[in-house]
Write a protein that holds these residues in place. Structure first.
Motif, PDB file in Angstrom:
ATOM      1  N   SER A 162       7.930 -41.461  33.843  1.00 28.39           N
ATOM      2  CA  SER A 162       6.635 -41.760  33.223  1.00 28.39           C
ATOM      3  C   SER A 162       6.451 -40.926  31.962  1.00 28.39           C
ATOM      4  CB  SER A 162       5.502 -41.467  34.199  1.00 28.39           C
ATOM      5  OG  SER A 162       5.401 -40.073  34.410  1.00 28.39           O
ATOM      6  N   ALA A 163       5.581 -41.391  31.082  1.00 29.89           N
ATOM      7  CA  ALA A 163       5.276 -40.646  29.862  1.00 29.89           C
ATOM      8  C   ALA A 163       4.715 -39.272  30.217  1.00 29.89           C
ATOM      9  CB  ALA A 163       4.290 -41.433  29.000  1.00 29.89           C
ATOM     10  N   GLN A 164       3.900 -39.208  31.271  1.00 33.61           N
ATOM     11  CA  GLN A 164       3.326 -37.916  31.678  1.00 33.61           C
ATOM     12  C   GLN A 164       4.421 -36.949  32.127  1.00 33.61           C
ATOM     13  OE1 GLN A 164       0.041 -36.872  31.370  1.00 33.61           O
ATOM     14  NE2 GLN A 164       1.110 -34.938  31.716  1.00 33.61           N
ATOM     15  N   ALA A 165       5.399 -37.438  32.870  1.00 38.36           N
ATOM     16  CA  ALA A 165       6.503 -36.578  33.301  1.00 38.36           C
ATOM     17  C   ALA A 165       7.248 -36.032  32.083  1.00 38.36           C
ATOM     18  CB  ALA A 165       7.467 -37.346  34.198  1.00 38.36           C
ATOM     19  N   ILE A 166       7.483 -36.868  31.090  1.00 38.79           N
ATOM     20  CA  ILE A 166       8.189 -36.429  29.884  1.00 38.79           C
ATOM     21  C   ILE A 166       7.355 -35.389  29.139  1.00 38.79           C
ATOM     22  CG2 ILE A 166       9.123 -37.169  27.655  1.00 38.79           C
ATOM     23  CD1 ILE A 166       9.740 -39.898  29.067  1.00 38.79           C
ATOM     24  N   ARG A 167       6.038 -35.619  29.025  1.00 37.59           N
ATOM     25  CA  ARG A 167       5.171 -34.627  28.381  1.00 37.59           C
ATOM     26  C   ARG A 167       5.225 -33.298  29.127  1.00 37.59           C
ATOM     27  NH1 ARG A 167       1.970 -39.198  27.242  1.00 37.59           N
ATOM     28  NH2 ARG A 167       0.867 -39.048  29.215  1.00 37.59           N
ATOM     29  N   ASN A 168       5.250 -33.358  30.454  1.00 34.56           N
ATOM     30  CA  ASN A 168       5.343 -32.135  31.260  1.00 34.56           C
ATOM     31  C   ASN A 168       6.647 -31.397  30.976  1.00 34.56           C
ATOM     32  OD1 ASN A 168       2.891 -32.785  32.427  1.00 34.56           O
ATOM     33  ND2 ASN A 168       3.794 -33.544  34.321  1.00 34.56           N
ATOM     34  N   TRP A 169       7.746 -32.128  30.864  1.00 31.84           N
ATOM     35  CA  TRP A 169       9.040 -31.502  30.597  1.00 31.84           C
ATOM     36  C   TRP A 169       9.036 -30.819  29.234  1.00 31.84           C
ATOM     37  CZ3 TRP A 169      12.279 -36.397  32.130  1.00 31.84           C
ATOM     38  CH2 TRP A 169      12.173 -36.602  33.523  1.00 31.84           C
ATOM     39  N   VAL A 170       8.429 -31.483  28.236  1.00 29.75           N
ATOM     40  CA  VAL A 170       8.360 -30.893  26.888  1.00 29.75           C
ATOM     41  C   VAL A 170       7.514 -29.620  26.938  1.00 29.75           C
ATOM     42  CG1 VAL A 170       7.545 -31.231  24.528  1.00 29.75           C
ATOM     43  CG2 VAL A 170       8.735 -33.088  25.713  1.00 29.75           C
ATOM     44  N   ARG A 171       6.382 -29.675  27.602  1.00 31.19           N
ATOM     45  CA  ARG A 171       5.499 -28.514  27.712  1.00 31.19           C
ATOM     46  C   ARG A 171       6.242 -27.363  28.405  1.00 31.19           C
ATOM     47  NH1 ARG A 171       1.704 -30.417  30.907  1.00 31.19           N
ATOM     48  NH2 ARG A 171       0.841 -31.679  29.238  1.00 31.19           N
ATOM     49  N   GLN A 172       6.941 -27.656  29.488  1.00 25.80           N
ATOM     50  CA  GLN A 172       7.669 -26.618  30.224  1.00 25.80           C
ATOM     51  C   GLN A 172       8.799 -26.041  29.364  1.00 25.80           C
ATOM     52  OE1 GLN A 172       6.813 -25.334  33.347  1.00 25.80           O
ATOM     53  NE2 GLN A 172       8.203 -23.774  32.555  1.00 25.80           N
ATOM     54  N   ALA A 173       9.488 -26.885  28.611  1.00 28.07           N
ATOM     55  CA  ALA A 173      10.552 -26.398  27.739  1.00 28.07           C
ATOM     56  C   ALA A 173       9.972 -25.466  26.675  1.00 28.07           C
ATOM     57  CB  ALA A 173      11.275 -27.573  27.087  1.00 28.07           C
ATOM     58  N   ASP A 174       8.800 -25.812  26.135  1.00 31.75           N
ATOM     59  CA  ASP A 174       8.147 -24.936  25.156  1.00 31.75           C
ATOM     60  C   ASP A 174       7.837 -23.574  25.761  1.00 31.75           C
ATOM     61  OD1 ASP A 174       8.259 -26.953  23.258  1.00 31.75           O
ATOM     62  OD2 ASP A 174       6.166 -27.575  23.534  1.00 31.75           O
ATOM     63  N   VAL A 175       7.323 -23.571  26.986  1.00 29.89           N
ATOM     64  CA  VAL A 175       6.999 -22.317  27.680  1.00 29.89           C
ATOM     65  C   VAL A 175       8.280 -21.516  27.923  1.00 29.89           C
ATOM     66  CG1 VAL A 175       6.183 -21.341  29.857  1.00 29.89           C
ATOM     67  CG2 VAL A 175       4.885 -23.174  28.750  1.00 29.89           C
ATOM     68  N   ASP A 176       9.309 -22.180  28.414  1.00 33.44           N
ATOM     69  CA  ASP A 176      10.567 -21.502  28.729  1.00 33.44           C
ATOM     70  C   ASP A 176      11.220 -20.887  27.485  1.00 33.44           C
ATOM     71  OD1 ASP A 176      10.190 -22.253  31.343  1.00 33.44           O
ATOM     72  OD2 ASP A 176      11.666 -23.881  31.300  1.00 33.44           O
ATOM     73  N   GLU A 177      11.069 -21.559  26.347  1.00 38.16           N
ATOM     74  CA  GLU A 177      11.705 -21.097  25.125  1.00 38.16           C
ATOM     75  C   GLU A 177      10.844 -20.125  24.344  1.00 38.16           C
ATOM     76  OE1 GLU A 177      12.706 -24.754  23.192  1.00 38.16           O
ATOM     77  OE2 GLU A 177      13.978 -25.366  24.875  1.00 38.16           O
ATOM     78  N   GLY A 178       9.631 -19.901  24.825  1.00 35.95           N
ATOM     79  CA  GLY A 178       8.744 -18.936  24.181  1.00 35.95           C
ATOM     80  C   GLY A 178       8.126 -19.515  22.957  1.00 35.95           C
TER      81      GLY A 178
END
Length: 52
Positions: free
Chosen positions: A36-52
């Motif tokens: 889902s688009a929401q799942a993809i948005r969540n992955w992007v948000r989490q990647a941003d957090v993980d990468e600082g």
């Protein structure tokens, strides 16, 4: 209640994140691929957090 499908592999999630960062929208990717688009948005948000 069991999941309807196994989780997406980390490499697939990374590919989706990179596609969003290159200009594709989560909605566009959701139509082309399965998550889902929401799942993809969540992955992007989490990647941003993980990468600082």
């Amino acid at each position: 209640m069991p999941r309807s499908r196994p989780p997406y592999p980390p490499e697939f999630r990374r590919q989706m994140v990179e596609l969003v960062r290159s200009g594709r929208t989560p909605e566009e990717l959701a139509r082309e691929f399965e998550p889902s688009a929401q799942a993809i948005r969540n992955w992007v948000r989490q990647a941003d957090v993980d990468e600082g």
